[in-house]
Design an enzyme around this catalytic site. Structure first.
Site, PDB file in Angstrom:
ATOM      1  N   ASP A 191       1.043  -1.077  -0.125  1.00  0.00           N
ATOM      2  CA  ASP A 191      -0.146  -0.051  -0.341  1.00  0.00           C
ATOM      3  C   ASP A 191       1.065   1.483   0.272  1.00  0.00           C
ATOM      4  O   ASP A 191       2.144   1.294   0.840  1.00  0.00           O
ATOM      5  CB  ASP A 191      -0.691   0.224   1.326  1.00  0.00           C
ATOM      6  CG  ASP A 191      -2.186   0.554   1.755  1.00  0.00           C
ATOM      7  OD1 ASP A 191      -2.765   1.263   0.280  1.00  0.00           O
ATOM      8  OD2 ASP A 191      -1.701   1.699   2.392  1.00  0.00           O
TER       9      ASP A 191
ATOM     10  N   GLU B 131       0.890  -0.282  -4.953  1.00  0.00           N
ATOM     11  CA  GLU B 131       0.008   0.477  -5.210  1.00  0.00           C
ATOM     12  C   GLU B 131       0.787   2.148  -6.116  1.00  0.00           C
ATOM     13  O   GLU B 131       1.921   2.333  -4.150  1.00  0.00           O
ATOM     14  CB  GLU B 131      -0.671   0.063  -3.926  1.00  0.00           C
ATOM     15  CG  GLU B 131      -2.655   1.176  -4.904  1.00  0.00           C
ATOM     16  CD  GLU B 131      -2.349   2.327  -3.530  1.00  0.00           C
ATOM     17  OE1 GLU B 131      -3.440   3.029  -4.033  1.00  0.00           O
ATOM     18  OE2 GLU B 131      -1.730   2.274  -2.664  1.00  0.00           O
TER      19      GLU B 131
HETATM   20  C1  BGC Z   1      -5.685   2.459   0.151  1.00  0.00           C
HETATM   21  C2  BGC Z   1      -7.336   3.160  -0.229  1.00  0.00           C
HETATM   22  C3  BGC Z   1      -6.003   4.205   1.375  1.00  0.00           C
HETATM   23  C4  BGC Z   1      -5.013   4.917   1.672  1.00  0.00           C
HETATM   24  C5  BGC Z   1      -4.429   4.732   2.841  1.00  0.00           C
HETATM   25  C6  BGC Z   1      -4.504   3.431  -0.503  1.00  0.00           C
HETATM   26  O1  BGC Z   1      -3.938   3.300  -1.789  1.00  0.00           O
HETATM   27  O2  BGC Z   1      -5.869   1.881  -1.313  1.00  0.00           O
HETATM   28  O3  BGC Z   1      -7.735   2.363   0.268  1.00  0.00           O
HETATM   29  O4  BGC Z   1      -7.235   4.379   2.151  1.00  0.00           O
HETATM   30  O5  BGC Z   1      -4.417   3.388   1.079  1.00  0.00           O
HETATM   31  O6  BGC Z   1      -3.738   3.991   3.701  1.00  0.00           O
END
Ligand code: BGC
Length: 548
Positions: free
Chosen positions: A206, A248
Site C-alpha cells: 500500500d 500500489e
Molecule cells: C488504499 C486506500 C487507503 C489509503 C491509505 C490506499 O492506497 O487503497 O484504500 O485509504 O491507501 O492507506
C-alpha cells in the site's frame, strides 16, 4: 498455473487476481460481519472463477477509520474477522485449492491508536517518538501534495501532548512512519517476515511511494524509498518459491517504472496510467487514448509485469490524467455530484458503464489480453451496483450477493446488524444479481467471465508473449498481437457503439489463418490485401494466427 509450492520466481506470470473485502464477503457466524471463515467457505467459488490468487484487503486490528488501512497491530487479526487460526486455515484451504493468498502490507503509516503512536505523542524521549515524523511547525515539505483533499487540509496535524505537528500523507489519524529511523525499517521488515513465514504468498504494498520525506521534493518515490523497497524484495526472494510484491503507486509512467528497479524491486505494479484510459477510450469510442498509453508503456525488466484493473475498493482516480481528460471523464461518468471524491469517481464498474454489458465485456477483454495480470474486484462478476448514499468509498464496498434470499445470502444476522449494507435499489437489486442465479444461467456475465479467464489462463501466449500494435486507420479500432516464439494471437477491439470495419495490414502473417480463440472458427487465409474483420458494436475478437 503452477501449484503454490512449485519452484520458480515467475509463478505469477499467468495470474488473474481476485480482490476481496473480507468484511463484506461472507459472514459465517451470523454476527453481521463478513469474516475469514466465511471467505474460507467460498474458496471453491473463487477457484471456479479460474483465478490464481486472492488478495485480501487489510485484515488486521484497526479502529477502522480508513477501513483497516489504519492498523493498530501489525501481527494480529481484527477480532471481527476471526482469529489467527482462522487465517491459517484459510491459507491451507486456499493452497490446497491451488490458490495463492496475497495480503495488504501497509508500510507507510499506522493508526493513531497504534501503541507506538500512543507513546510517541508524549514527546521526545518517550518510547517510539522517533518512529514518526515531527515538526515544530507545519511548514516543512510544502512540495508534497495532499492525497485526500476532500478530507484533509494539510499533511501536518498538531499533537497537543507534545506541542508538535506530525506528518501524514493520508487521513490525520494515520501518522506516517519515520523511515529515516533504522528501527522503523527493521520493524516493518519483521512484519513482512511474520506473514511470509506463515505462508502468505505475497503483498500488495500500500502507498509505496511515500516512505521517506526530503525538503524541496514532492516526497514521493525518493531514492531512499526505492532502496528500502529493494530490501523488502530481497527478503521476499529468500523464500522458495519467491513471494510476490505488487506496488500500489499511483504515478505517471516515467515514475512508476522505477518501482520495478532493475528487476530487483517490485514484480508488478498496478497500471494506474492505463486504467482511466480504458474508460476514456470506451466513452469516447476512440482507440487513441489506449494506443498512446500503450506506446508510452516503458519496457520492464525481465520477470516484471503490470497488474491491470478496472475497479477496486477505492475511487477511480484521475490524478495522473490531463485536466481535459479528467473533465471528460467526470462529465461522462460522474454526472451525479455525489459520485465525485477527491480526484476521482467513487462508483462500481456496472453503474459506471450504465450497465452496458458489451462495454464491460470489452473492458475485460482488454485487461485479459494486454500484457500483464488482470485484477478483478469482488462483485463485478455478478454485475453488482453501488450505494452513493454511503460516505467516502463505502458505496463500492457493500455486501457480496450470494443468493436472492435474506441479506443476499451474505449473513444470517438481522438486517439492522449488517456491517455493510446490501444493495437494494431497483436497478441493481440483489434479487436479480447474485451468484446463485448467475451460476445457473449459462449466458450470465459470471459464466462468460469464467470462460474468458479460462481461455486466457490456459494460453501461454497471454502470460509470456510480447505485444505489437497493429496499425488501423479506423479511429474506433484497437488491434494488437501477442507473440510468443512463432505463435501469434491477434486481438481486435471495436470501441464504437456501432458496427465497424476493421481493415488491418496483416501481411507480416501472410499465409496464416486466423482461428477465433473461443469458438475455433476458421477465417479466410491472410494474403497481400488488407484484411477485413466486421466488428459488432463494442465487440472484440481474439484470433490465433495459425500456420497451415
Ligand atoms: C488504499 C486506500 C487507503 C489509503 C491509505 C490506499 O492506497 O487503497 O484504500 O485509504 O491507501 O492507506
Amino acid at each position: 498455473m503452477n501449484s503454490p509450492h512449485s519452484p520458480g520466481a515467475s509463478w505469477f506470470r499467468d495470474l488473474v487476481i481476485y480482490e476481496v473485502y473480507v468484511r463484506a464477503f461472507r459472514d459465517s457466524n451470523g454476527d453481521g460481519i463478513g469474516d475469514l471463515k466465511g471467505l474460507t467457505e467460498k474458496i471453491g467459488y473463487i477457484r471456479d472463477l479460474g483465478v490464481g490468487a486472492v488478495w485480501l484487503l487489510p485484515i488486521f486490528p484497526s479502529p477502522r477509520r480508513d477501513d483497516g488501512y489504519d492498523i493498530s497491530d501489525y501481527r494480529g487479526i481484527h477480532p471481527d474477522l476471526g482469529t489467527m487460526d482462522d487465517f491459517r486455515e484459510l491459507l491451507d484451504r486456499a493452497h490446497a485449492a491451488g490458490l495463492r493468498v496475497l495480503t495488504d502490507l501497509v508500510l507507510n503509516h499506522t493508526s493513531d491508536q497504534h501503541r507506538w503512536f500512543q507513546s510517541a505523542r508524549y514527546g521526545p524521549g518517550h518510547p517510539f517518538h522517533d518512529y514518526y515524523v515531527w515538526s515544530p511547525n507545519p511548514g516543512r515539505y510544502r512540495d508534497a501534495r495532499i492525497i485526500f483533499p476532500d478530507f484533509e487540509p494539510s499533511n501536518w496535524t498538531f499533537e497537543p501532548l507534545c506541542n508538535l505537528y506530525y506528518w501524514h500523507r493520508f487521513y490525520h489519524h494515520q501518522p506516517d512512519l519515520n523511515y529515516d529511523n533504522p528501527e522503523v525499517r527493521r520493524e516493518m521488515l519483521d512484519v513482512a517476515r511474520f506473514w511470509l513465514d506463515m505462508g502468505v504468498d505475497g503483498f500488495r504494498v500500500d502507498a509505496a511511494p511515500y516512505l521517506f520525506e526530503r525538503e524541496g521534493t514532492p516526497c514521493e518515490g525518493l531514492p531512499e524509498t526505492h532502496a528500502f523497497l529493494r530490501e523488502l524484495r530481497g527478503l521476499c526472494d529468500r523464500y522458495q518459491p519467491a513471494r510476490l510484491l505488487i506496488a500500489e503507486a499511483n504515478q505517471r509512467p516515467s515514475e512508476l517504472v522505477k518501482y520495478f528497479g532493475a528487476g530487483d524491486e517490485f514484480h508488478m505494479a498496478f497500471d494506474f496510467p492505463l486504467m482511466p484510459r480504458l474508460f476514456q477510450a470506451v466513452r469516447a469510442e476512440k482507440a487513441q487514448p489506449l494506443e498512446e498509453v500503450l506506446r508510452a508503456r516503458p519496457a520492464l525488466p525481465a520477470g516484471c509485469q503490470w497488474a491491470m484493473f478496472l475497479r477496486n475498493h477505492d475511487e477511480l482516480t484521475l490524478e495522473t490524467v490531463s485536466e481535459e481528460t479528467r473533465k471528460f471523464l467526470w462529465d461522462e461518468l460522474a454526472q451525479d455530484p455525489r459520485a465525485r471524491l477527491n480526484m476521482g469517481i467513487r462508483r462500481r464498474l456496472w453503474p459506471l458503464m450504465n450497465g452496458g454489458r458489451r462495454q464491460i465485456e470489452l473492458l475485460h477483454g482488454l485487461i485479459l489480453s494486454l500484457p500483464g495480470c488482470a485484477v478483478l474486484y469482488y462483485g463485478d462478476e455478478i454485475e453488482m451496483g453501488d450505494d452513493l448514499s454511503l460516505g467516502d468509498r463505502d458505496g463500492v464496498r457493500t455486501a457480496m450477493q450470494w443468493t436472492m434470499g435474506v441479506n443476499a445470502g451474505f449473513s444470517a444476522a438481522p438486517a439492522e446488524k449488517l456491517a455493510v449494507p446490501v444493495v437494494h435499489d431497483a436497478e441493481y437489486h440483489y434479487a436479480g444479481r447474485n451468484v446463485q442465479s448467475f451460476d445457473r444461467r449459462p449466458t450470465s456475465f459470471l459464466n462468460w467471465l469464467r470462460r474468458m479467464v479460462k481461455v486466457h489462463s490456459v494460453d501461454p501466449i497471454f502470460a509470456g508473449g510480447g505485444m505489437r500494435l497493429v496499425p488501423c486507420a479506423h479511429p474506433s479500432i484497437l488491434a494488437f498481437t501477442r507473440e510468443l516464439g512463432d505463435a501469434a494471437m491477434l486481438c481486435v477491439f471495436n470501441l464504437s457503439r456501432y458496427v465497424q470495419p476493421a481493415v488491418l495490414d496483416l501481411t507480416p502473417w501472410k499465409g496464416r489463418v486466423p482461428v477465433e480463440e473461443i469458438g475455433k472458427a476458421w477465417f479466410p487465409q491472410i494474403g497481400e490485401a488488407p484484411y477485413l474483420f466486421t466488428m459488432g458494436p463494442h465487440s472484440f475478437i481474439w484470433c490465433r494466427l495459425e500456420s497451415v
